[in-house]
Design an enzyme around this catalytic site. Sequence first.
Site: not given
Ligand code: SF4
Length: 249
Positions: A125-126, A209, A206, A232
């Site tokens: 996701c990151c 998280c 985010c 991240c």
């Molecule tokens: S902090 Fe969480 S929601 Fe944001 S990009 Fe990374 S995994 Fe995704």
Amino acid sequence: MAFEAEALSPLQARALELNARLRDAHPSEILRAAIDEYRHDGKLALVSSFGAESAVLLHMLSQIRKDIPVLFLDTGQLFGQTLDYRKSLATQLGLTDVRDLRPSFADLATQDPNADLYKTDTDACCNIRKVLPLDRAIEGFGAWITGRKRFHGGDRLRLAVVEKSEGKVKFNPLANWNKADLDAYAEQHDLPPHPLVAMGYPSVGCWPCTSPVEDGQDVRAGRWAGSDKTECGIHVERARAPVEVGGDI
Ligand code: SF4
């Protein structure tokens, strides 16, 4: 056996030289040096999360130049308060070139169509929401500035003021500063706090998280709380990254 020193690349040598010169300098002096060295031809950018401590570095930059590109990762999963703060703070400081970096539609469509990838794979996701958008945006720059500090702990404990990373020079003007230094600067210049700080968030990323922390916990304890993840990936050398591609900035 004779020891053979590994040859430094010109970029490594330049970063070491700048670090030796600037490692005890005031953050404003480090910013001035970065701007003097790299602003020509638009080769310098500052990356900011517009998070809990971002106003200090952004204010320092605005006192020197307001037209240096500021790269903001709008991941699509930020708190609404952060998006509002990004707008109001940039306006208040008179920053003229804040760029919103967003994930590609193709990556979202193929890898995170329901916007819930963070539930199963935070690194992936990151990667699509932070690492790849920044990689694309930073490509044309020769150097960038971050807001990282050693007192945040983890990998940041060994943070240099100037380093080489991913073929670029990276300046970390606040590496030596602690929380008291930041608070004193913010108070002296009457800087507006991120609205979530008063709600127990000393570090803001985010919404899925980021959690509020208890008094006495580490600043970044609320980031990916309950997991081993602490960064991240945008500050991880790709050769060392846990995934091929992919915090608080
Ligand atoms: S902090 Fe969480 S929601 Fe944001 S990009 Fe990374 S995994 Fe995704």
